[in-house]
Design an enzyme around this catalytic site. Structure first.
Site, PDB file in Angstrom:
ATOM      1  N   CYS A  15       0.818  -1.215   0.000  1.00 26.72           N
ATOM      2  CA  CYS A  15       0.000   0.000   0.000  1.00 26.72           C
ATOM      3  C   CYS A  15       0.852   1.266   0.000  1.00 26.72           C
ATOM      4  O   CYS A  15       0.500   2.272  -0.618  1.00 26.72           O
ATOM      5  CB  CYS A  15      -0.943  -0.003   1.192  1.00 26.72           C
ATOM      6  SG  CYS A  15      -0.101  -0.082   2.807  1.00 26.72           S
ATOM      7  N   HIS A  38      -1.806   1.394   7.251  1.00 28.18           N
ATOM      8  CA  HIS A  38      -2.191   1.386   5.848  1.00 28.18           C
ATOM      9  C   HIS A  38      -1.934   2.739   5.191  1.00 28.18           C
ATOM     10  O   HIS A  38      -2.097   3.788   5.826  1.00 28.18           O
ATOM     11  CB  HIS A  38      -3.677   1.024   5.732  1.00 28.18           C
ATOM     12  CG  HIS A  38      -4.139   0.765   4.335  1.00 28.18           C
ATOM     13  ND1 HIS A  38      -3.497  -0.108   3.480  1.00 28.18           N
ATOM     14  CD2 HIS A  38      -5.182   1.274   3.630  1.00 28.18           C
ATOM     15  CE1 HIS A  38      -4.138  -0.128   2.319  1.00 28.18           C
ATOM     16  NE2 HIS A  38      -5.158   0.703   2.379  1.00 28.18           N
ATOM     17  N   ASN A  75      -7.821   4.255  -2.639  1.00 28.31           N
ATOM     18  CA  ASN A  75      -7.215   3.072  -2.052  1.00 28.31           C
ATOM     19  C   ASN A  75      -6.582   2.220  -3.148  1.00 28.31           C
ATOM     20  O   ASN A  75      -6.651   2.560  -4.334  1.00 28.31           O
ATOM     21  CB  ASN A  75      -8.277   2.276  -1.282  1.00 28.31           C
ATOM     22  CG  ASN A  75      -7.695   1.445  -0.157  1.00 28.31           C
ATOM     23  OD1 ASN A  75      -6.484   1.217  -0.089  1.00 28.31           O
ATOM     24  ND2 ASN A  75      -8.549   0.969   0.725  1.00 28.31           N
TER      25      ASN A  75
END
Length: 301
Positions: free
Chosen positions: A109, A244, A265
């Protein structure tokens, strides 16, 4: 299984996944049939995973010991005196955001967050939107841990030292740490000259930054409501155990009056609002909801 195509190793594994799936569906239905809190959950490709498994495989931000270690703090906050902040902004409408990517079953991520922020500033400075190579960070950035996690600021450091990134088309993502191909990455498509950390625990500063460019944001994104978020303004309970990396690509106010951040995302378009999340803005905690105001940064070009 028909929609998402999971592959199970044997009948016992399939049976185990089905039991996990049933429990997740039960929880999702109970949530959606309960009190209206402004957002909904839905069955998605993560529905056969426990929350522990989900956190282990689909987050990947590795928090540095102290904020002071970042060279991104070296200069005064660039946007400190910026006051011409529009009421709402969506960088997608300014063509400064590439399509939503899917990082797969990896802790990458951090790389997707950094690349999305770089794509945004490149468009704003050069007038050309280009999808840049996440894989180059995964393969070459030795200060981060590839599929096992990393930091956006360290990614920016690597990009600066290397002189830029090549394009996604030239060096496409493959979902794992591969063998470094220096020939493929020799030609840089875009570059940055620095980066800055947004002052921590300062929602106003984060707003000033996002009003000027897409911003890399770290937050706690591993809880169950994140796992199954499908739409609306997320107002769920979460802490500040940062795990994250996402990218803030705008902000606004929902029809019900709740202010939100718009986050891109890297879990594919089947999650959230076609790969995006609206998450509550202007909360009582200075850290922001899920800690999103604690460790934000952006590249400069």
């Amino acid at each position: 299984m028909a929609i998402h195509g999971p592959v199970y190793k044997d009948a016992a594994d399939k049976a185990k996944r089905y039991e996990i799936f049933k429990e997740n569906v039960k929880r999702i239905n109970a949530f959606n049939n309960g009190k209206d809190v402004g957002y909904k959950l839905a069955v998605n490709k993560f529905a056969d995973l426990t929350n522990e498994e989900f956190r282990a495989s689909y987050t990947g931000y590795k928090r540095r010991p102290t904020r002071i270690l970042s060279s991104g703090d070296a200069k005064p906050f660039k946007y400190a005196n910026f006051t011409a902040i529009p009421d709402a902004l969506d960088w997608r409408n300014k063509k400064a955001v590439t399509s939503v990517k899917d990082k797969g079953y990896r802790g990458s991520c951090w790389a997707f967050s950094a690349v999305a922020a770089m794509e945004g500033i490149t468009m704003l400075k050069k007038g050309k939107l280009a999808s840049l190579s996440v894989r180059e960070l995964m393969d070459f950035d030795v200060n981060d841990d590839g599929c096992w996690g990393g930091l956006m600021d360290r990614a920016f450091d690597f990009i600066i030292s290397k002189g830029g990134l090549t394009s996604e088309a030239n060096y496409p993502y493959q979902g794992n740490d591969g063998t470094c191909n220096t020939a493929k990455t020799a030609n840089c498509t875009a570059s940055i000259n620095g980066y800055q950390d947004v002052p921590a625990n300062n929602g106003k500063a984060l707003l000033q930054a996002v009003a000027n460019q897409p911003v890399s944001v770290a937050l706690e994104g591993g809880r169950s409501d994140f796992q199954f978020y499908s739409g609306g303004v997320f107002t769920g309970s979460c802490g500040t155990s940062i795990d994250h990396g996402v990218t803030a690509v705008g902000y606004g106010k929902a029809s019900g009056g709740t202010k939100y951040w718009l986050m891109k995302n890297s879990w594919g378009t089947g999650w959230g609002e076609s790969g995006y999340m609206r998450i509550q803005r202007d909360v009582s905690s200075k850290a922001g909801l899920c800690g999103l105001a604690t460790l934000a940064s952006y590249p400069t070009a």
